[in-house]
Design an enzyme around this catalytic site. Sequence first.
Site, PDB file in Angstrom:
ATOM      1  N   HIS A   1       3.893  -2.292   2.855  1.00 24.40           N
ATOM      2  CA  HIS A   1       3.941  -0.961   2.240  1.00 24.40           C
ATOM      3  C   HIS A   1       5.224  -0.834   1.425  1.00 24.40           C
ATOM      4  O   HIS A   1       6.310  -1.141   1.951  1.00 24.40           O
ATOM      5  CB  HIS A   1       3.873   0.125   3.316  1.00 24.40           C
ATOM      6  CG  HIS A   1       2.598   0.088   4.108  1.00 24.40           C
ATOM      7  ND1 HIS A   1       2.393  -0.813   5.120  1.00 24.40           N
ATOM      8  CD2 HIS A   1       1.454   0.803   3.980  1.00 24.40           C
ATOM      9  CE1 HIS A   1       1.165  -0.637   5.607  1.00 24.40           C
ATOM     10  NE2 HIS A   1       0.576   0.325   4.934  1.00 24.40           N
TER      11      HIS A   1
ATOM     12  N   ASP B   1       0.822  -1.214   0.000  1.00 20.56           N
ATOM     13  CA  ASP B   1       0.000   0.000   0.000  1.00 20.56           C
ATOM     14  C   ASP B   1       0.857   1.265   0.000  1.00 20.56           C
ATOM     15  O   ASP B   1       2.044   1.248   0.354  1.00 20.56           O
ATOM     16  CB  ASP B   1      -0.855   0.042   1.275  1.00 20.56           C
ATOM     17  CG  ASP B   1      -2.013  -0.927   1.242  1.00 20.56           C
ATOM     18  OD1 ASP B   1      -2.048  -1.790   0.339  1.00 20.56           O
ATOM     19  OD2 ASP B   1      -2.870  -0.820   2.131  1.00 20.56           O
TER      20      ASP B   1
END
Length: 303
Positions: free
Chosen positions: A245, A100
């Site tokens: 991430h 993300d």
Amino acid sequence: MIEPLEPGAHRHRWGLESAKVLAATGLAVISLALAATLSGCSTFHTRTSAPRFPSTGASPSVSPSASPSRRHQTTVTSVNAYPTPSVDCNVVKCLALTFDDGPGPQTSGPLLDELEKLGVHATFFTIGSKISAAPGVLPRAHDDGDVLGDHTWDHPDLAKQTPAHVTSELTMARDAIASDTGALSYLIRPPYGAWDDTVRTVAHDMGAAIILWNVDSHDWQTRDTARTVSSVLAQAKGGSIVLMHDTYPSTVAAVPIIVDQLRAQGYTLVTVPELLGGHPQPGWVYYSQHDMIHPDSTQQVSQ
Ligand code: NI
């Protein structure tokens, strides 16, 4: 630090076993089963230890002129526009790595290098407003065979926005991804894992599924390679969707170790659409291959 959000009180998950039970029983029994299952809802809830992400500073009401100009003409032609998976995750033990908050100008490229060396395809949930600062990253990911998902334009908590703003956040990011790569995304990951009926309705109307996770690496919190590795490995199971991430060097360094370890344990690394059999359903909410929320509880879960 703000506490992670509770995704919602009404939430109910439909697992595969529930689907089988419902499929094998009549409509009258369905309502009984539904009532019984709903009464035990709390056992199915998990508190999504969602990542906190600092605001990019962009105004929520970004003007249309802020969108990148379109290189590609795209139209919505199908709600299931993903190719047939190369593996059957009902047969082999699959796991999907997801990243993300990118693209990260300093980190996403090195991560793509690692994934390419490993022969792994991953799923990236992209923040639309960050795309222009990392030119070339998304087209490369798309060309590599990675899948791009929608993580909104500038990462607000969608459960606190008006329906119009939810729509603009999601469509602007989807359009930005399409402009950069020529590919429309049918996957949405709401920031902080926060969604409500408005978010689900907008996702459905965009032909998109909501993709959450059942393994949180906490990489945003620890920013430590060894702890990221151990966190993922400790929670991984067949059908998992792993949250990481692509904005931290510690995560980039963790990925080859995680992949090697998972492969040694018999996992096949796949994209989210592959994990879901190539057909993520519009308006459904997925936590893993086997754990999902159906938008209409009177219908059978078919996966
Ligand atoms: Ni995020």
